[in-house]
Scaffold this active site. Structure first.
Site, PDB file in Angstrom:
ATOM      1  N   ARG A 129       0.831  -1.212   0.000  1.00  0.00           N
ATOM      2  CA  ARG A 129       0.000   0.000   0.000  1.00  0.00           C
ATOM      3  C   ARG A 129       0.864   1.259   0.000  1.00  0.00           C
ATOM      4  NH1 ARG A 129      -1.963   0.518   4.451  1.00  0.00           N
ATOM      5  NH2 ARG A 129      -1.334  -1.425   5.428  1.00  0.00           N
ATOM      6  N   LYS A 141      -8.505  -2.017   1.438  1.00  0.00           N
ATOM      7  CA  LYS A 141      -8.317  -1.146   2.588  1.00  0.00           C
ATOM      8  C   LYS A 141      -9.015   0.210   2.387  1.00  0.00           C
ATOM      9  CE  LYS A 141      -6.288  -3.205   6.033  1.00  0.00           C
ATOM     10  NZ  LYS A 141      -6.041  -4.613   5.766  1.00  0.00           N
ATOM     11  N   HIS A 150      -9.734  -3.418  12.975  1.00  0.00           N
ATOM     12  CA  HIS A 150      -8.710  -4.103  12.166  1.00  0.00           C
ATOM     13  C   HIS A 150      -8.313  -5.357  12.938  1.00  0.00           C
ATOM     14  CE1 HIS A 150      -4.517  -4.067  10.052  1.00  0.00           C
ATOM     15  NE2 HIS A 150      -5.394  -4.757   9.371  1.00  0.00           N
ATOM     16  N   SER A 210      -0.252  -4.935  10.323  1.00  0.00           N
ATOM     17  CA  SER A 210       0.112  -5.844   9.244  1.00  0.00           C
ATOM     18  C   SER A 210       1.254  -6.771   9.659  1.00  0.00           C
ATOM     19  CB  SER A 210       0.531  -5.013   8.034  1.00  0.00           C
ATOM     20  OG  SER A 210       0.818  -5.872   6.978  1.00  0.00           O
ATOM     21  N   LYS A 255      -2.782 -11.813  12.470  1.00  0.00           N
ATOM     22  CA  LYS A 255      -4.250 -11.900  12.480  1.00  0.00           C
ATOM     23  C   LYS A 255      -4.741 -13.083  11.642  1.00  0.00           C
ATOM     24  CE  LYS A 255      -4.869  -7.719  10.948  1.00  0.00           C
ATOM     25  NZ  LYS A 255      -3.445  -7.388  10.898  1.00  0.00           N
ATOM     26  N   THR A 256      -4.248 -13.154  10.406  1.00  0.00           N
ATOM     27  CA  THR A 256      -4.705 -14.231   9.515  1.00  0.00           C
ATOM     28  C   THR A 256      -4.189 -15.583  10.004  1.00  0.00           C
ATOM     29  OG1 THR A 256      -4.757 -12.713   7.647  1.00  0.00           O
ATOM     30  CG2 THR A 256      -4.723 -15.049   7.127  1.00  0.00           C
ATOM     31  N   ASP A 293      -9.474 -10.159   8.991  1.00  0.00           N
ATOM     32  CA  ASP A 293      -8.858  -8.819   8.924  1.00  0.00           C
ATOM     33  C   ASP A 293      -9.757  -7.631   9.275  1.00  0.00           C
ATOM     34  OD1 ASP A 293      -6.287  -7.525   8.194  1.00  0.00           O
ATOM     35  OD2 ASP A 293      -7.453  -6.558   6.630  1.00  0.00           O
ATOM     36  N   ARG A 345       1.240 -12.507  -1.386  1.00  0.00           N
ATOM     37  CA  ARG A 345      -0.081 -12.646  -0.760  1.00  0.00           C
ATOM     38  C   ARG A 345      -0.966 -13.624  -1.510  1.00  0.00           C
ATOM     39  NH1 ARG A 345      -1.818  -9.496   3.949  1.00  0.00           N
ATOM     40  NH2 ARG A 345      -0.173  -7.955   4.223  1.00  0.00           N
TER      41      ARG A 345
HETATM   42  N1  LIG Z   1       4.942 -16.555  16.339  1.00  0.00           N
HETATM   43  C1  LIG Z   1       4.267 -16.190  15.277  1.00  0.00           C
HETATM   44  N2  LIG Z   1       2.983 -15.812  15.389  1.00  0.00           N
HETATM   45  C2  LIG Z   1       2.273 -15.395  14.300  1.00  0.00           C
HETATM   46  N3  LIG Z   1       2.779 -15.346  13.054  1.00  0.00           N
HETATM   47  C3  LIG Z   1       4.066 -15.726  12.875  1.00  0.00           C
HETATM   48  C4  LIG Z   1       4.847 -16.157  13.968  1.00  0.00           C
HETATM   49  N4  LIG Z   1       6.061 -16.452  13.494  1.00  0.00           N
HETATM   50  C5  LIG Z   1       6.056 -16.230  12.189  1.00  0.00           C
HETATM   51  N5  LIG Z   1       4.855 -15.797  11.774  1.00  0.00           N
HETATM   52  C6  LIG Z   1       4.503 -15.397  10.378  1.00  0.00           C
HETATM   53  O1  LIG Z   1       4.133 -14.034  10.421  1.00  0.00           O
HETATM   54  C7  LIG Z   1       3.159 -13.753   9.424  1.00  0.00           C
HETATM   55  C8  LIG Z   1       1.894 -13.180  10.038  1.00  0.00           C
HETATM   56  O2  LIG Z   1       1.143 -12.649   8.963  1.00  0.00           O
HETATM   57  P1  LIG Z   1      -0.433 -12.540   8.873  1.00  0.00           P
HETATM   58  O3  LIG Z   1      -0.828 -12.798   7.471  1.00  0.00           O
HETATM   59  O4  LIG Z   1      -1.097 -13.353   9.909  1.00  0.00           O
HETATM   60  O5  LIG Z   1      -0.540 -10.984   9.163  1.00  0.00           O
HETATM   61  P2  LIG Z   1      -1.831 -10.132   9.421  1.00  0.00           P
HETATM   62  O6  LIG Z   1      -1.835  -9.686  10.837  1.00  0.00           O
HETATM   63  O7  LIG Z   1      -3.001 -10.892   8.933  1.00  0.00           O
HETATM   64  O8  LIG Z   1      -1.496  -8.844   8.519  1.00  0.00           O
HETATM   65  P3  LIG Z   1      -2.319  -8.050   7.397  1.00  0.00           P
HETATM   66  O9  LIG Z   1      -3.221  -7.111   8.123  1.00  0.00           O
HETATM   67  O10 LIG Z   1      -1.271  -7.352   6.627  1.00  0.00           O
HETATM   68  O11 LIG Z   1      -3.054  -9.046   6.569  1.00  0.00           O
HETATM   69  C9  LIG Z   1       2.867 -15.069   8.726  1.00  0.00           C
HETATM   70  O12 LIG Z   1       3.655 -15.117   7.579  1.00  0.00           O
HETATM   71  C10 LIG Z   1       3.317 -16.109   9.761  1.00  0.00           C
HETATM   72  O13 LIG Z   1       3.722 -17.319   9.176  1.00  0.00           O
HETATM   73  O1  LIG Z   2      -3.872  -3.859   3.255  1.00  0.00           O
HETATM   74  C1  LIG Z   2      -3.021  -4.665   2.888  1.00  0.00           C
HETATM   75  O2  LIG Z   2      -2.330  -4.558   1.900  1.00  0.00           O
HETATM   76  C2  LIG Z   2      -2.812  -5.884   3.687  1.00  0.00           C
HETATM   77  C3  LIG Z   2      -3.341  -5.731   5.027  1.00  0.00           C
HETATM   78  O3  LIG Z   2      -4.246  -6.432   5.412  1.00  0.00           O
HETATM   79  C4  LIG Z   2      -2.767  -4.688   5.898  1.00  0.00           C
HETATM   80  O4  LIG Z   2      -1.773  -4.068   5.526  1.00  0.00           O
HETATM   81  O5  LIG Z   2      -3.309  -4.496   6.996  1.00  0.00           O
HETATM   82 CA   LIG Z   3      -4.020 -10.857   6.858  1.00  0.00          CA
HETATM   83 MN   LIG Z   4      -4.880  -5.947   7.419  1.00  0.00          MN
END
Ligand SMILES: Nc1ncnc2c1ncn2[C@@H]1O[C@H](COP(=O)(O)OP(=O)(O)OP(=O)(O)O)[C@@H](O)[C@H]1O
Ligand SMILES: O=C([O-])CC(=O)C(=O)O
Ligand SMILES: [Ca+2]
Ligand SMILES: [Mn+2]
Length: 651
Positions: free
Chosen positions: A169, A314, A333, A351, A355-356, A370, A435
């Site tokens: 972004r 977003k 979020h 990010s 979360k995911t 998310d 992604r």
């Molecule tokens: N201890 C841990 N706990 C959670 N995630 C971990 C850990 N160690 C490594 N990771 C890695 O960190 C990343 C967490 O990314 P995730 O997609 O869950 O982010 P998100 O919070 O959903 O962000 P976004 O809002 O950008 O989507 C994953 O690639 C996961 O494999």
């Molecule tokens: O928005 C994006 O590109 C991915 C995301 O979920 C974040 O950054 O929170």
């Molecule tokens: Ca995510």
């Molecule tokens: Mn997000």
């Protein structure tokens, strides 16, 4: 005789061929006819499925036709150029599928504002814009592969594609129209993500985007929904130039049923994604060739100069952060899941904090990964899909996400084997921010519809690159608010353009880039809801242990999962706790399945002095950041505000 015999012999051979009727012949005289047999026309929408009888078969057949026309008209109106005050001539279908015949059904211009001049005054008014409307994933795959460079089918069936020069972004290029209607509502100025623009400049960019889209042979139009709470569902239309963008939004927004689509009407909000085309840097307020512009009063968003699909997702989230609080609904979020017994957990975090990864849990129902709403009815997912980071993705550690990367899933910016099309998830050649976007039902234990009761646990995820926050701590309400408003994490490389290595960052409400009101508004709502529903909050560090980034290591995902399990089961509430220095966090002395020594970060650091110095350094950063909020009240209760101010680090 001999000749007779020969003739008979020939005849018998002929007969054998002609009489081989084990397979009936095809009902086609030519190859073209044969091909036309292959595709069954979808039965034209007939009588309304629900209200049959109310207005009779005859009149409803007419209204179906009318509905089709209204739909085209509404699309034409969406694409109306402001200076010409008229929409383009639109027609449904792929232009290449009807090369020979000229389109026959231009939109009848019934409406006043749609009335075209009798004589077309520009070349663009002479042409038709072909509308590829709510195409299926299969159709979008074909479009992408035929027309978009860099689109391939991965070995698992996903559509691998590239987002172009931008792979994350661009928050610095986001603009919000400031006008009389939102001047006092929205958060402006220092720390706010809302960088203002005026209406005129928005119109200039809108015209640029619309002219670009209208100049194309075809555009994709998605009509979809946001928010699984039926009372607060929002209709969104996405107009885009790439099949990739259309498939991305097909996956990420809620997909209407055929019936819902028939009665869709006009959208509540429209995105014009002209991402391949830049904005004009000579335009006022523009500081680069990328611009993401939100006009709340017009209910429109324009994207120029970036093809990163996350901007659409977003951008809509920002919209919800404006619309929902107006209805006393908190937008979050966060990820969200539910146990077999109906206990709901929220996972806040910036990010890359998990979360995911952590809301996708084989033992629990996934509500969403998310974006959520918390209303008086409970929680609801805003989206219809998930957007998982896939750098270093492994089948063993994240099997549900791995298995969701199949036909229909959009895989962005990954690298794959030229021949086998097998993806190498460790490869960062294009970006760290690789992604996968997939419909939520690709996760086997997704909860459809994606709604649930009030949360029991609220988990604040932070990826601490300093390695001084404990892997888990229990928070009181004031601490919860303090950490929610602080929104600390180390920004993991990739999701935001230009961030190459983890740096400490504070992002109010764990999503400052998306909020529209002052953070204390959301914080007050969260405090009120947590109190009312008796939710417990936890701070979970998914980042570093045994030293800062560079020295220590990231906490093992398996351990974080055990910690989360103990939160869900309620067993962590029963643990014994000690209090940490400086941050005053309550940390458990034992968690099942986790080595006890990691629970207090100081144990893991070889150099205890370095630990203390680092802890104080982080505490200082927290204090500096929170100074910006010291003059605001959180809710009507001034004692809560005082408690929150006192809930930060003490040193
Ligand atoms: N201890 C841990 N706990 C959670 N995630 C971990 C850990 N160690 C490594 N990771 C890695 O960190 C990343 C967490 O990314 P995730 O997609 O869950 O982010 P998100 O919070 O959903 O962000 P976004 O809002 O950008 O989507 C994953 O690639 C996961 O494999
Ligand atoms: O928005 C994006 O590109 C991915 C995301 O979920 C974040 O950054 O929170
Ligand atoms: Ca995510
Ligand atoms: Mn997000």
């Amino acid at each position: 005789m001999a000749s007779n015999g020969t003739a008979n012999g020939n005849a018998s051979i002929k007969l054998e061929i002609c009489h081989d009727d084990s397979v009936p012949p095809v009902k086609a005289q030519t190859i073209d006819q044969l091909h036309s047999l292959q595709k069954k026309k979808p039965s034209a929408p007939t009588t309304p499925k629900k209200q049959q009888g109310t207005d009779g078969l005859f009149s409803s057949a007419i209204s179906d036709q009318e509905r089709q026309q209204q739909q085209l008209q509404s699309i034409s109106a969406s694409l109306a150029s402001l200076t010409r005050e008229t929409g383009p001539k639109v027609v449904k279908g792929d232009p290449s599928a009807r090369k020979a015949e000229a389109p026959k059904a231009p939109v009848p211009h019934h409406h006043h504002h749609l009335t075209a001049p009798v004589v077309p005054i520009s070349d663009s008014a002479l042409k038709f814009t072909h509308i590829l409307y709510n195409l299926s994933p299969s159709e979008l795959y074909e479009q992408a592969i035929k027309y978009e460079k860099g689109s391939f089918i991965s070995s698992s069936g996903a559509l691998a594609t590239l987002s172009g020069a931008k792979t994350g972004r661009s928050p610095r290029d986001k603009r919000v129209v400031r006008d009389g209607s939102n001047e006092d509502d929205l958060w402006w100025g220092k720390g706010s993500p809302n960088i203002e623009m005026d209406e005129h400049t928005f119109m200039v960019n809108r015209e640029r985007a619309v002219d670009y889209l209208n100049s194309l042979d075809k555009v994709y139009v998605n009509d979809q929904f946001l928010n699984w709470d039926p009372e607060h569902r929002i209709k969104v239309r996405i107009v885009s130039a790439r099949a990739y963008h259309s498939l991305f939004m097909h996956n990420m927004c809620i997909r209407p049923t055929e019936e819902e689509l028939e009665n869709y009407g006009t959208p509540d909000f429209t995105i014009y994604n002209a991402g391949q085309f830049p904005c004009n840097r000579y335009t006022h307020y523009m500081t680069s060739s990328t611009s993401i512009d939100l006009h709340l009063a017009r209910r429109e968003m324009v994207i120029l100069g970036t093809q990163y699909a996350g901007e659409m997702k977003k951008g809509l989230f920002s919209l919800m952060h404006y619309l929902m609080p107006k209805r006393q609904i908190l937008s979050l979020h966060s990820g969200c899941n539910m146990g077999k017994g109906g206990d709901v957990a929220l996972f806040f975090g910036l990010s890359g904090t998990g979360k995911t990864t952590l809301s996708t849990d084989q033992n629990r129902y996934l509500i969403g990964d998310d974006e959520h709403c918390w209303s008086d009815n409970g929680v609801s997912n805003i989206e219809g899909g998930c957007y998982a980071k896939c750098i270093d993705l492994s089948r063993e550690k994240e099997p549900e996400i791995w298995n969701a990367i199949k036909f229909g899933t959009v895989l962005e910016n990954v690298v794959f084997d030229e021949h086998t099309r097998e993806v190498d998830y460790t490869d960062k050649s294009v970006t760290e921010n690789t992604r996968a976007a997939y419909p939520i039902e690709y996760i086997p234990n997704a909860k459809i519809p994606c709604v649930g009761p009030h949360p029991k646990n609220v988990i604040l995820l932070s990826c601490d690159a300093f390695g001084v926050l404990p892997p888990v701590s229990k928070l009181n309400l004031a601490q919860t608010m303090y950490h929610f408003i602080s929104g600390y994490t180390a920004l993991v490389a990739g999701t935001v353009e230009g961030v190459k290595e983890p740096t400490a960052t504070f992002s109010a409400c764990f999503g400052a880039a998306f909020i529209m009101l002052h953070p204390t508004k959301y914080a007050a709502m969260l405090a009120e809801k947590m109190q009312k529903h008796g939710a417990t909050a936890w701070l979970v560090n998914t980042g570093w242990s045994a030293g800062s980034y560079g020295t220590g290591n990231r906490i093992k995902l398996a351990y974080t999962r055990k910690i989360i399990d103990a939160i869900h089961s309620g067993s962590l509430l029963e643990a014994n706790y000690t209090k940490t220095e400086v941050f005053g966090l309550e940390i458990p002395t034992a968690v099942e399945g986790v080595p006890s020594e990691i629970l207090d970060p100081i144990n893991m650091w070889a150099d205890k002095q370095a630990y203390k110095d680092t802890l104080l350094k982080l505490a200082g950063l927290f204090r500096n950041n929170f100074d910006g909020f010291a003059n605001y009240d959180i809710g009507k209760d001034s004692t809560l505000t005082e408690q929150i101010l006192a809930a930060g680090p003490i040193f």
